[in-house]
Design an enzyme around this catalytic site. Structure first.
Site, mmCIF file in Angstrom:
data_model
loop_
_atom_site.group_PDB
_atom_site.id
_atom_site.type_symbol
_atom_site.label_atom_id
_atom_site.label_comp_id
_atom_site.label_asym_id
_atom_site.label_seq_id
_atom_site.Cartn_x
_atom_site.Cartn_y
_atom_site.Cartn_z
ATOM 1 N N GLU A 70 -2.356 10.452 -32.362
ATOM 2 C CA GLU A 70 -1.797 9.253 -33.047
ATOM 3 C C GLU A 70 -2.105 10.020 -34.787
ATOM 4 O O GLU A 70 -1.350 10.661 -34.918
ATOM 5 C CB GLU A 70 -1.543 7.746 -33.558
ATOM 6 C CG GLU A 70 -1.549 7.685 -31.621
ATOM 7 C CD GLU A 70 -2.007 5.957 -32.142
ATOM 8 O OE1 GLU A 70 -2.964 5.370 -31.415
ATOM 9 O OE2 GLU A 70 -1.066 5.170 -32.415
ATOM 10 N N ARG A 83 -0.875 6.288 -42.027
ATOM 11 C CA ARG A 83 -0.258 5.131 -40.872
ATOM 12 C C ARG A 83 0.655 4.152 -42.086
ATOM 13 O O ARG A 83 -0.551 3.266 -42.649
ATOM 14 C CB ARG A 83 -1.223 5.061 -40.082
ATOM 15 C CG ARG A 83 -0.528 3.767 -38.950
ATOM 16 C CD ARG A 83 -1.766 3.322 -38.139
ATOM 17 N NE ARG A 83 -0.649 2.903 -37.055
ATOM 18 C CZ ARG A 83 -1.029 1.766 -36.571
ATOM 19 N NH1 ARG A 83 -3.101 1.668 -36.315
ATOM 20 N NH2 ARG A 83 -1.051 0.748 -35.615
ATOM 21 N N ASN A 138 -5.712 5.634 -41.675
ATOM 22 C CA ASN A 138 -5.181 4.751 -41.393
ATOM 23 C C ASN A 138 -5.867 3.105 -42.108
ATOM 24 O O ASN A 138 -6.658 3.551 -41.516
ATOM 25 C CB ASN A 138 -5.443 4.292 -39.823
ATOM 26 C CG ASN A 138 -4.949 3.755 -39.065
ATOM 27 O OD1 ASN A 138 -4.730 2.565 -39.463
ATOM 28 N ND2 ASN A 138 -5.025 3.691 -37.558
ATOM 29 N N ARG A 178 -3.525 -10.734 -27.070
ATOM 30 C CA ARG A 178 -1.950 -11.287 -27.815
ATOM 31 C C ARG A 178 -1.253 -11.736 -26.226
ATOM 32 O O ARG A 178 -1.533 -10.863 -25.482
ATOM 33 C CB ARG A 178 -1.154 -10.027 -28.389
ATOM 34 C CG ARG A 178 -2.149 -9.576 -29.196
ATOM 35 C CD ARG A 178 -0.749 -8.700 -30.843
ATOM 36 N NE ARG A 178 -1.161 -8.208 -31.453
ATOM 37 C CZ ARG A 178 -1.366 -6.474 -31.408
ATOM 38 N NH1 ARG A 178 -0.632 -5.804 -30.685
ATOM 39 N NH2 ARG A 178 -2.240 -6.093 -32.230
ATOM 40 N N HIS A 208 3.280 0.930 -32.016
ATOM 41 C CA HIS A 208 2.827 2.540 -31.472
ATOM 42 C C HIS A 208 4.004 3.458 -31.832
ATOM 43 O O HIS A 208 3.362 4.485 -30.500
ATOM 44 C CB HIS A 208 3.107 1.934 -29.854
ATOM 45 C CG HIS A 208 1.640 1.257 -29.808
ATOM 46 N ND1 HIS A 208 1.789 -0.100 -28.698
ATOM 47 C CD2 HIS A 208 0.050 1.183 -30.600
ATOM 48 C CE1 HIS A 208 0.567 -0.668 -28.857
ATOM 49 N NE2 HIS A 208 -0.803 0.001 -29.675
#
Ligand code: AMP
Length: 398
Positions: free
Chosen positions: A385, A93, A7, A241, A182
């Site tokens: 993940e 990823r 990743n 955010r 996601h």
């Protein structure tokens, strides 16, 4: 078969080596501050239980970082393999696959070209992800690389869910639409819940609540809708955010404060959310501590966060004509008993009965948090993940 999961971020690189015969992680770690001052390397050998803890190692670029990872994996003292031959494939990823991909894909030159084209939609993430793939292809040229997208699982959304009511040419020419993110987590968690429910044709709402947070409605294994948008800025309020905001509020703040496009982008992505409202931290644990200490802005940020999650649950129950299960995952979803309770309060109209006592017990693993007679089941699911990336890499290269 062993799969190396990568990743790659702009200044960090997370990695995990997974043995696919039993899906066990052999080693994992992270390179941080790549290309900036004082890079740090952290590594865990999960077979022997040894680790390298926050060691300062020079890493001027991703090539040096990946080289260090490969050397450490083969190292006599800390390694878990005797040579790179033992790595069968590499899974990467990648945040944005645009409309090109609704599944993971084996890397070739055309894939790289497509990813570079889509990079305009995810300028903070895709270039760093692509860099990881390019370095890996150079360092281990005879290994297969697979790309697993954050967006792919959401490609099943229908146009009425993914279109924005902007002039149609903005979709046709600029590819402006909702993509969702996601995806690996939403896929893993919804599949796990379907297994726990014992049925594939289930209506599941997945609440991935971490520093970045998103909610998805998954019906019969397919995403019907998801809260993040063309970028990860949309949806519920997050660590830094905004989540959903009237776009005109941004125009107004820009004008009044004389901000450039880049500055308003940074303000909405990095200085808003929990950090923006609370003012002291973006971390949910800090927020809860602030609330306990009587900080009113901490309480406001907590209430806003939970309220917005609840709104999406209501909306997604409507989108699927009902809901069989709600799953909480991510750092806050897996560990935050209080926000789970606050969010589920008042959802009795859906037929949900929340087990407050069980919710407070700190049980590890996947746990049912609703009472046995609850019509809507509630679960805490530990997301994985990296495992999804490893599984897809294995599926496409075995
Ligand atoms: P993630 O991005 O999934 O790693 O999640 C990070 C977020 O999870 C941070 O805001 C953490 O404060 C939050 N978190 C971690 N542990 C807890 C906890 N025990 N209670 C509430 N929030 C937590």
């Amino acid at each position: 078969m062993k799969v190396l999961v990568i990743n790659s971020g702009s200044s960090s690189l997370k990695f995990e080596l997974v043995d696919m015969t039993n899906e066990k992680t052999l080693a994992k770690g992270i390179c941080e501050r790549i290309g900036i001052a004082d890079p740090i390397f952290t590594y865990k050998n999960l077979v022997k239980g040894t680790k390298i803890d926050k060691q300062q190692v020079p890493m001027e670029d991703h090539s040096v970082a990946i080289d260090l990872v490969l050397k450490t994996l083969q190292d006599k003292e800390n390694g878990v393999i005797s040579g790179v031959d033992e790595i069968d494939a590499i899974g990467h990823r990648v945040v944005h696959g645009g409309e090109y991909y609704d599944d993971s894909v084996v890397v070739d030159d055309q894939v790289i070209k497509n990813l570079e084209e889509v990079a305009a939609l995810a300028p903070l993430h895709n270039p760093a992800n692509i860099m990881g793939i390019k370095v890996m292809r150079k360092l281990l040229p005879d290994k297969k690389n697979v790309v697993v997208f954050d967006t792919a699982f959401h490609q099943s959304m229908k146009p009425e869910a993914y279109m924005y009511a902007l002039p149609y040419e903005d979709y046709k020419e600029l590819k402006v639409r909702k993509y969702g993110f996601h995806g690996t987590s939403h896929k893993y968690v919804s599949e796990t819940v379907a297994e726990l429910l014992g049925k594939k044709d289930a209506k599941i709402i997945v609440c991935h609540l971490g520093n970045g947070a998103s909610i998805s409605a998954v019906k019969n294994g397919k995403v019907v809708d998801t809260s993040m948008g063309m970028t990860p800025l949309a949806g519920i309020m997050m660590g830094t955010r905004t989540g959903d905001t009237d776009p005109a509020a941004a125009f107004y703040v820009m004008e009044k404060r004389g901000l450039s496009l880049k500055e308003i982008d940074t303000r909405m992505n990095k200085k808003s959310g929990i950090l923006g409202v609370y003012g002291k931290s973006s971390d949910f644990r800090d927020l809860e501590e602030g609330m306990e200490a009587g900080d009113e802005r901490a309480k406001l940020a907590y209430d806003m966060f939970c309220y917005r999650v609840k709104l999406y649950i209501g909306a997604y129950a409507a989108a699927m004509d009902g809901v069989d299960a709600i799953a909480f995952t991510g750092g806050i979803g897996e560990n935050g008993a209080d926000p789970r309770e606050t969010i589920c309060e008042g959802l009795g109209y859906l037929g949900l009965k929340f087990d407050n006592a069980k919710n407070k017990e700190r049980i590890s693993g996947n746990v049912e948090l609703s009472t046995p007679d609850s019509k809507v089941k509630v679960y805490k699911i530990e997301t994985a993940e990296e495992l999804v990336i490893a599984r897809d890499t294995y599926r496409l290269t075995k």
